[in-house]
Write an enzyme that holds these catalytic residues in place. Structure first.
Site, PDB file in Angstrom:
ATOM      1  N   ARG A   1      37.107  54.044 -14.469  1.00  0.00           N
ATOM      2  CA  ARG A   1      35.646  54.131 -14.576  1.00  0.00           C
ATOM      3  C   ARG A   1      35.249  54.370 -16.023  1.00  0.00           C
ATOM      4  O   ARG A   1      34.931  53.432 -16.732  1.00  0.00           O
ATOM      5  CB  ARG A   1      35.119  55.244 -13.644  1.00  0.00           C
TER       6      ARG A   1
ATOM      7  N   HIS B   1      64.420  68.790 -41.212  1.00  0.00           N
ATOM      8  CA  HIS B   1      64.113  68.704 -39.781  1.00  0.00           C
ATOM      9  C   HIS B   1      65.263  68.055 -39.015  1.00  0.00           C
ATOM     10  O   HIS B   1      65.714  68.556 -37.986  1.00  0.00           O
ATOM     11  CB  HIS B   1      62.831  67.885 -39.558  1.00  0.00           C
TER      12      HIS B   1
ATOM     13  N   HIS C   1      34.468  65.610 -23.429  1.00  0.00           N
ATOM     14  CA  HIS C   1      34.566  64.472 -24.357  1.00  0.00           C
ATOM     15  C   HIS C   1      35.176  64.922 -25.674  1.00  0.00           C
ATOM     16  O   HIS C   1      35.088  66.083 -26.054  1.00  0.00           O
ATOM     17  CB  HIS C   1      33.185  63.842 -24.561  1.00  0.00           C
TER      18      HIS C   1
ATOM     19  N   THR D   1      28.963  66.050 -22.332  1.00  0.00           N
ATOM     20  CA  THR D   1      28.769  64.617 -22.562  1.00  0.00           C
ATOM     21  C   THR D   1      28.981  64.165 -23.999  1.00  0.00           C
ATOM     22  O   THR D   1      29.461  63.065 -24.237  1.00  0.00           O
ATOM     23  CB  THR D   1      27.373  64.231 -22.029  1.00  0.00           C
TER      24      THR D   1
ATOM     25  N   HIS E   1      31.558  56.003  -8.632  1.00  0.00           N
ATOM     26  CA  HIS E   1      30.644  56.676  -9.563  1.00  0.00           C
ATOM     27  C   HIS E   1      29.256  56.058  -9.402  1.00  0.00           C
ATOM     28  O   HIS E   1      29.136  54.873  -9.111  1.00  0.00           O
ATOM     29  CB  HIS E   1      31.176  56.421 -10.973  1.00  0.00           C
TER      30      HIS E   1
ATOM     31  N   HIS F   1      34.101  67.848 -17.182  1.00  0.00           N
ATOM     32  CA  HIS F   1      34.313  66.538 -17.793  1.00  0.00           C
ATOM     33  C   HIS F   1      34.088  66.692 -19.296  1.00  0.00           C
ATOM     34  O   HIS F   1      32.963  66.920 -19.734  1.00  0.00           O
ATOM     35  CB  HIS F   1      33.292  65.569 -17.165  1.00  0.00           C
TER      36      HIS F   1
HETATM   37  N1  COA Z   1      20.200  59.235 -11.873  1.00  0.00           N
HETATM   38  C1  COA Z   1      19.055  58.688 -11.437  1.00  0.00           C
HETATM   39  N2  COA Z   1      18.435  57.723 -12.101  1.00  0.00           N
HETATM   40  C2  COA Z   1      18.977  57.309 -13.252  1.00  0.00           C
HETATM   41  C3  COA Z   1      20.157  57.848 -13.774  1.00  0.00           C
HETATM   42  C4  COA Z   1      20.766  58.856 -13.037  1.00  0.00           C
HETATM   43  N3  COA Z   1      21.895  59.408 -13.461  1.00  0.00           N
HETATM   44  N4  COA Z   1      20.462  57.252 -14.916  1.00  0.00           N
HETATM   45  C5  COA Z   1      19.510  56.364 -15.139  1.00  0.00           C
HETATM   46  N5  COA Z   1      18.615  56.388 -14.134  1.00  0.00           N
HETATM   47  C6  COA Z   1      17.428  55.581 -13.952  1.00  0.00           C
HETATM   48  C7  COA Z   1      16.709  55.347 -15.243  1.00  0.00           C
HETATM   49  O1  COA Z   1      15.814  56.379 -15.528  1.00  0.00           O
HETATM   50  C8  COA Z   1      15.993  54.070 -14.947  1.00  0.00           C
HETATM   51  O2  COA Z   1      14.839  54.333 -14.216  1.00  0.00           O
HETATM   52  P1  COA Z   1      13.477  53.505 -14.449  1.00  0.00           P
HETATM   53  O3  COA Z   1      13.835  52.102 -14.090  1.00  0.00           O
HETATM   54  O4  COA Z   1      12.533  54.158 -13.542  1.00  0.00           O
HETATM   55  O5  COA Z   1      13.193  53.678 -15.906  1.00  0.00           O
HETATM   56  C9  COA Z   1      16.941  53.326 -14.021  1.00  0.00           C
HETATM   57  O6  COA Z   1      17.854  54.316 -13.518  1.00  0.00           O
HETATM   58  C10 COA Z   1      17.757  52.296 -14.727  1.00  0.00           C
HETATM   59  O7  COA Z   1      18.323  52.892 -15.898  1.00  0.00           O
HETATM   60  P2  COA Z   1      19.770  52.550 -16.377  1.00  0.00           P
HETATM   61  O8  COA Z   1      20.795  52.971 -15.429  1.00  0.00           O
HETATM   62  O9  COA Z   1      19.921  53.060 -17.764  1.00  0.00           O
HETATM   63  O10 COA Z   1      19.624  50.961 -16.291  1.00  0.00           O
HETATM   64  P3  COA Z   1      20.338  49.775 -16.999  1.00  0.00           P
HETATM   65  O11 COA Z   1      20.009  48.557 -16.268  1.00  0.00           O
HETATM   66  O12 COA Z   1      20.082  49.806 -18.471  1.00  0.00           O
HETATM   67  O13 COA Z   1      21.927  50.104 -16.781  1.00  0.00           O
HETATM   68  C11 COA Z   1      23.970  50.413 -15.566  1.00  0.00           C
HETATM   69  C12 COA Z   1      22.486  50.009 -15.482  1.00  0.00           C
HETATM   70  C13 COA Z   1      24.555  50.433 -14.183  1.00  0.00           C
HETATM   71  C14 COA Z   1      24.714  49.421 -16.460  1.00  0.00           C
HETATM   72  C15 COA Z   1      24.031  51.833 -16.202  1.00  0.00           C
HETATM   73  O14 COA Z   1      23.526  52.792 -15.292  1.00  0.00           O
HETATM   74  C16 COA Z   1      25.405  52.234 -16.657  1.00  0.00           C
HETATM   75  O15 COA Z   1      25.736  51.961 -17.805  1.00  0.00           O
HETATM   76  N6  COA Z   1      26.231  52.891 -15.814  1.00  0.00           N
HETATM   77  C17 COA Z   1      27.585  53.245 -16.142  1.00  0.00           C
HETATM   78  C18 COA Z   1      27.673  54.316 -17.205  1.00  0.00           C
HETATM   79  C19 COA Z   1      27.435  55.682 -16.699  1.00  0.00           C
HETATM   80  O16 COA Z   1      27.416  55.898 -15.533  1.00  0.00           O
HETATM   81  N7  COA Z   1      27.264  56.624 -17.651  1.00  0.00           N
HETATM   82  C20 COA Z   1      26.949  57.985 -17.365  1.00  0.00           C
HETATM   83  C21 COA Z   1      28.089  58.867 -17.052  1.00  0.00           C
HETATM   84  S1  COA Z   1      29.392  58.777 -18.227  1.00  0.00           S
HETATM   85 ZN    ZN Z   2      31.949  60.811 -19.854  1.00  0.00          ZN
END
Ligand code: COA
Ligand code: ZN
Length: 368
Positions: A15, A291, A198, A169, A75, A196
């Site tokens: 992931r 060494h 970093h 983070t 995830h 978690h």
């Molecule tokens: N819980 C609830 N809502 C969330 C959220 C969370 N943890 N993270 C983002 N959102 C919401 C955003 O606010 C946004 O809402 P809006 O449309 O009302 O503005 C919506 O989800 C979409 O945001 P985002 O996830 O950033 O969209 P995206 O299309 O740019 O990216 C993914 C989609 C799946 C690629 C992205 O979520 C991602 O990169 N996921 C994998 C990385 C990850 O999980 N990182 C965090 C932990 S290491």
């Molecule tokens: Zn992380």
């Protein structure tokens, strides 16, 4: 220090590891990695975030069908669509996250604390209603106001969440701050705590171990420390440190580490670091004369653990840093015995060639 035997490791290679810039695993590579992680003995395997792309969704489906001992985790965000994905795939566990720091609330979500609590509550209740085992992660927990963090933790616990996870983070914790944060959260909560970490300041492994010392149940790792930016604690370092420095015995097949790292390094297509502990090319290689002389007599002089314990071999390098005893030892292993004077002459010749960083047997024979 001896931990309780119930500490756990969550591997996030598939992931967060795939979030490493430059990395995209094929499904076959993911299957091979998941199987190898299971043989190694991790407790949880994060299979991926199905909402990212069709290939990740398919990979989570395929990986979820594997017969593994490890608990399988999908995830996802605290949104119904991600929860629905986990439910549709049938993954038993979901790792759900939501940023709780002022930065996340303001810039990512534009919500107040009470709005954030409502969104989290609604998502975790939805997930629990669907029958998922839930690990809820407060993303950016280390930059979250402690009282709010406790409020979030206790609220998700009351909603039936199974584990509460703290994400550092951007890697801004130190071991002492980790101890303080984790001890406080452990004292305020009943469900097991995950952490978690970093590696942005190079402290991910130290912080993760401090988290366990402070009472966390589980820490996240990735093979070769893959992950966003500077990555996560490395699986090899964490598990060997727990074995050797904390006396946690018999939990992992440490002998699998070189194979597992090779598998992930070849799939990530990233250059492995030569000086990486445990599995790096140099981890059991000795160079300076002083060494090598000591190691030939007693390996522990310059080795924290034996290479054999992790299925590695010891190497002794000959170059301009070589001393007399080290050279003599090398020549003896080649079946050659030379006089003291010859030894001096050969050594002089070696020291006149600083550009040669590792003399091979054949090259030594040629000078002789
Ligand atoms: N819980 C609830 N809502 C969330 C959220 C969370 N943890 N993270 C983002 N959102 C919401 C955003 O606010 C946004 O809402 P809006 O449309 O009302 O503005 C919506 O989800 C979409 O945001 P985002 O996830 O950033 O969209 P995206 O299309 O740019 O990216 C993914 C989609 C799946 C690629 C992205 O979520 C991602 O990169 N996921 C994998 C990385 C990850 O999980 N990182 C965090 C932990 S290491
Ligand atoms: Zn992380």
């Amino acid at each position: 220090m001896i931990f309780e035997s119930n500490i756990e490791i969550l591997d996030s290679t598939l992931r967060e590891g795939e979030q490493t810039p430059g990395v995209s695993f094929t499904i076959d590579e993911k299957i091979a990695i998941a199987k190898a992680l299971d043989v190694f003995g991790v407790d949880f395997i994060e299979l991926g975030h199905p909402g990212v792309s069709p290939d990740v969704y398919e990979a989570v489906e395929v990986l979820n069908e594997l017969d593994l001992n490890a608990k399988k985790v999908a995830h996802g965000r605290a949104v119904n669509s991600d929860i629905n994905d986990a439910v549709a795939i049938g993954v038993p566990w979901m790792g759900m996250f939501f940023g709780t720091s002022p930065l996340s609330l303001k810039h990512k979500f534009n919500v107040t604390k009470s709005e954030a609590l409502k969104r989290i509550e609604s998502a975790v209740k939805y997930g629990k209603d669907k029958g998922l085992k839930l690990r809820f992660t407060a993303e950016d927990a280390s930059r979250t106001d402690i009282d709010f963090l406790i409020q979030v933790g206790q609220m998700v616990q009351n909603c039936g969440v199974d584990r509460f996870s703290l994400a550092d983070t951007v890697g801004c914790l130190t071991p002492a701050k980790t101890t303080e944060l984790v001890s406080r959260i452990v004292s305020e909560m009943d469900i097991p705590i995950h952490v978690h970490c970093h590696n942005d300041f190079g402290m991910a492994t130290a912080n993760a171990l401090s988290a366990l010392e402070a009472g966390a149940r589980c820490i996240d790792v990735a093979v070769s420390g893959l992950g966003e930016r500077c990555g996560l604690p490395r699986l090899a370092e964490v598990t060997v440190a727990l074995t050797e420095l904390y006396d946690v015995r018999g939990k992992w097949n440490l002998g699998q580490l070189p194979q597992l790292s090779k598998l992930v390094d070849s799939a990530s297509r990233l250059e492995p670091n030569a000086n990486q502990p445990i599995i790096g090319k140099n981890a059991f290689t000795h160079k300076a004369g002083l060494h090598v002389k000591a190691v030939v007599k007693e390996p522990q002089s310059y080795e924290a653990i034996s290479p054999e314990s992790v299925h590695r071999k010891r190497h002794l390098v000959i170059d301009k840093y070589t001393g007399k005893a080290a050279l003599k030892n090398r020549l003896e292993t080649m079946g050659m015995s030379v006089s003291e004077q010859e030894l001096d002459t050969i050594l002089k010749e070696i020291k006149y060639h600083p550009e040669k960083v590792a003399w091979e047997d054949e090259e030594l024979r040629r000078i002789i």
